[in-house]
Design a protein around this motif. Structure first.
Motif, short mmCIF file in Angstrom:
data_model
loop_
_atom_site.label_atom_id
_atom_site.label_comp_id
_atom_site.label_asym_id
_atom_site.label_seq_id
_atom_site.Cartn_x
_atom_site.Cartn_y
_atom_site.Cartn_z
N SER B 17 34.47 47.69 33.61
CA SER B 17 34.43 46.65 32.58
C SER B 17 34.40 47.26 31.19
CB SER B 17 33.20 45.76 32.76
OG SER B 17 33.25 45.08 33.99
N PRO B 18 35.48 47.98 30.85
CA PRO B 18 35.48 48.59 29.51
C PRO B 18 35.59 47.50 28.44
CG PRO B 18 37.63 48.81 30.52
CD PRO B 18 36.73 48.18 31.55
N GLY B 20 37.27 46.19 24.76
CA GLY B 20 38.63 46.31 24.27
C GLY B 20 39.58 45.39 25.02
N HIS B 21 40.86 45.73 24.92
CA HIS B 21 41.91 44.86 25.43
C HIS B 21 42.39 45.40 26.77
CE1 HIS B 21 45.54 42.43 25.44
NE2 HIS B 21 46.26 43.52 25.57
N VAL B 22 42.16 44.66 27.82
CA VAL B 22 42.45 45.11 29.18
C VAL B 22 43.31 44.06 29.87
CG1 VAL B 22 41.40 45.58 31.42
CG2 VAL B 22 40.32 46.45 29.34
N ARG B 23 44.36 44.52 30.56
CA ARG B 23 45.27 43.58 31.20
C ARG B 23 45.06 43.48 32.72
NH1 ARG B 23 47.09 39.85 28.11
NH2 ARG B 23 48.88 39.52 29.48
N THR B 24 43.97 43.96 33.20
CA THR B 24 43.64 43.82 34.62
C THR B 24 42.58 42.74 34.74
OG1 THR B 24 44.08 46.17 34.95
CG2 THR B 24 42.81 45.05 36.67
N PRO B 25 42.93 41.57 35.26
CA PRO B 25 41.95 40.47 35.23
C PRO B 25 40.70 40.77 36.06
CG PRO B 25 43.99 39.78 36.33
CD PRO B 25 44.22 41.16 35.82
N TYR B 26 39.64 40.15 35.64
CA TYR B 26 38.32 40.36 36.24
C TYR B 26 38.31 40.03 37.73
CZ TYR B 26 33.23 39.74 36.71
OH TYR B 26 31.92 39.82 37.09
N PRO B 45 48.83 49.25 27.64
CA PRO B 45 48.51 48.21 26.65
C PRO B 45 47.12 48.38 26.03
CG PRO B 45 48.45 47.31 28.89
CD PRO B 45 49.01 48.70 28.98
N ALA B 49 47.05 48.22 22.01
CA ALA B 49 46.22 47.23 21.33
C ALA B 49 45.52 47.80 20.11
CB ALA B 49 45.18 46.68 22.30
#
Lengths: 212, 99, 105
Positions: B17-18, B20-26, B45, B49
């Motif tokens: 759970s870093p 910032g902007h993460v494209r791997t959904p929870y 990405p 970002a």
């Protein structure tokens, strides 16, 4: 013509500007105009670039996607190319689909696909125009991934239990459209007539083409 | 670019759970699925970002999950699936249990 | 830790089949992002725009409309990257505000 409205974003009554917008003017509308003018003043782009971009946005509707679907139904080779790369297939038909890669996912008698972007609202707008509000809503983005059949039912779509429902979450730098199944009883139709059957919602996957 | 995974490989999405902007959904973190297709390669990405170049490009895969693995209370048929675009640095192989 | 925009699987009410004709200012926001982000200009990456939207925080994320979130984030990125300054934006916004108010009289 002058008229005042109150609006939460605006601390005092303000005039309506009917040739700019029909509703109340907000600070963020003013910001949009100001940023646009600054970008033009600073020559990052020209007023003409802006005008042409707005024309492109206005020109994009589901119709071009529908034409591609109809072509795919009639031409197996085209369909194969479209499933590989929608942008290249669009170019064959002289359709501009922008620079963002678009992929098509085919619905079959065994698998019904539906598209969502749970993280934002990714949508193939450069091909089929700006998305409907519900596609960007919290309800759709939250629920269709977890209870797709219930959401599809809200759109009047019932998928038999024997058919796999597959939800595609569009999380990367690709945009997706569904290649819907060709409805029965359309064997004698030409491309234009077939294209007329293809709706925006069936290219998102929330409906199937139902011929009454 | 060489892709670490191929269609049919069993993979697990890293649990992290870093900020910032993460494209791997929870909802898929820590979940196991199967690679169905190598679909693209793209800069990261998470770096883009912040205005960086995000290089080197990394493979993006379609990873297919059984809905019943994602949601213990899933209401639909067992065959229903979810497919998500996931970039390679979020995936790890599911260890062979020797069986 | 689940971030606010990352909503897949959360409970929510029925999907209301809402749509509206996009307003001219909304299309202008879309056009701004297309122009500034195109391969020729590369003034903004879509992931920078998204990061800015996600960082608006839960309140603003839900209270603002889609293109209100976009213009908020877009403007922040333009300022952060030095493409426009706060001073000139403040002056230009005031100029637009006065112009529109005058025009409406």
């Amino acid at each position: 013509m002058s008229e005042t409205h109150s609006h939460d974003d605006w601390p005092y009554p303000h005039p309506k500007q009917p040739d700019i917008e029909d509703g109340p003017i907000t600070d963020l509308m003013i910001m949009t105009e100001a940023v646009t003018e600054l970008m033009i003043d600073k020559a990052y782009f020209t007023a003409d670039d802006m005008r042409r971009t707005l024309e492109v946005i206005d020109a994009k509707t589901p119709a071009e996607g529908a034409r591609m679907v109809a072509r795919a139904w009639l031409d197996e080779d085209f369909k194969a190319r479209m499933l590989e790369d929608v942008n290249a297939a669009a170019e064959e038909m002289s359709i501009d689909s922008g620079v963002i890669p678009i992929r098509a996912i085919e619905n079959t008698k065994d698998v019904h696909n539906v598209i969502v972007c749970t993280l934002c609202s990714c949508y193939p707008k450069h091909l089929i125009g700006l998305p409907p509000d519900w596609y960007k809503s919290r309800a759709y983005r939250s629920r269709v991934i977890r209870e797709p059949r219930a959401v599809l039912k809200e759109f009047g779509t019932e998928i038999p239990d024997g058919v796999e429902v597959r939800v595609h979450d569009s999380t990367a730098e690709l945009r997706y459209m569904i290649l819907p199944m060709r409805p029965k009883g359309t064997g004698d139709m030409d491309e234009d007539t077939l294209a007329g059957l293809v709706t925006r919602d069936c290219m998102i996957g929330v409906t199937i083409i139902d011929r009454d | 670019m060489s892709a670490r995974f191929a269609a049919g490989d069993e993979v697990r999405v890293r649990r992290a759970s870093p900020p910032g902007h993460v494209r791997t959904p929870y909802y898929i973190r820590g979940k196991e699925g199967v690679v169905s297709r190598l679909i693209a390669e793209h800069p990261n990405p998470e770096e883009l970002a912040y205005g960086r170049d995000g290089l080197p490009v990394l493979p993006v895969y379609w990873v297919r999950f059984r809905q019943s693995d994602l949601w213990p209370d899933y209401q639909g048929p067992e065959g229903d699936t979810a497919e998500v675009d996931i970039q390679e640095h979020w995936l790890e192989p599911v260890e062979d249990d020797g069986g | 830790m689940r971030r606010h925009h990352d909503m897949g699987g959360l409970d929510a009410g029925p999907v209301e089949p809402t749509e509206h004709d996009y307003l001219p200012w909304e299309k202008k926001v879309d056009a701004l992002v297309r122009l500034a982000g195109d391969p020729k200009r590369k003034m903004i990456a879509i992931d920078e725009l998204r990061r800015g939207i996600e960082n608006l925080g839960p309140g603003a994320y839900d209270e603002l409309s889609y293109y209100e979130r976009w213009i908020s984030s877009f403007t922040n990125v333009m300022i952060e990257k030095g493409h426009i300054s706060i001073d000139e934006l403040g002056r230009k916004m005031e100029e637009v505000r006065v112009r529109w108010q005058e025009a409406a009289k």
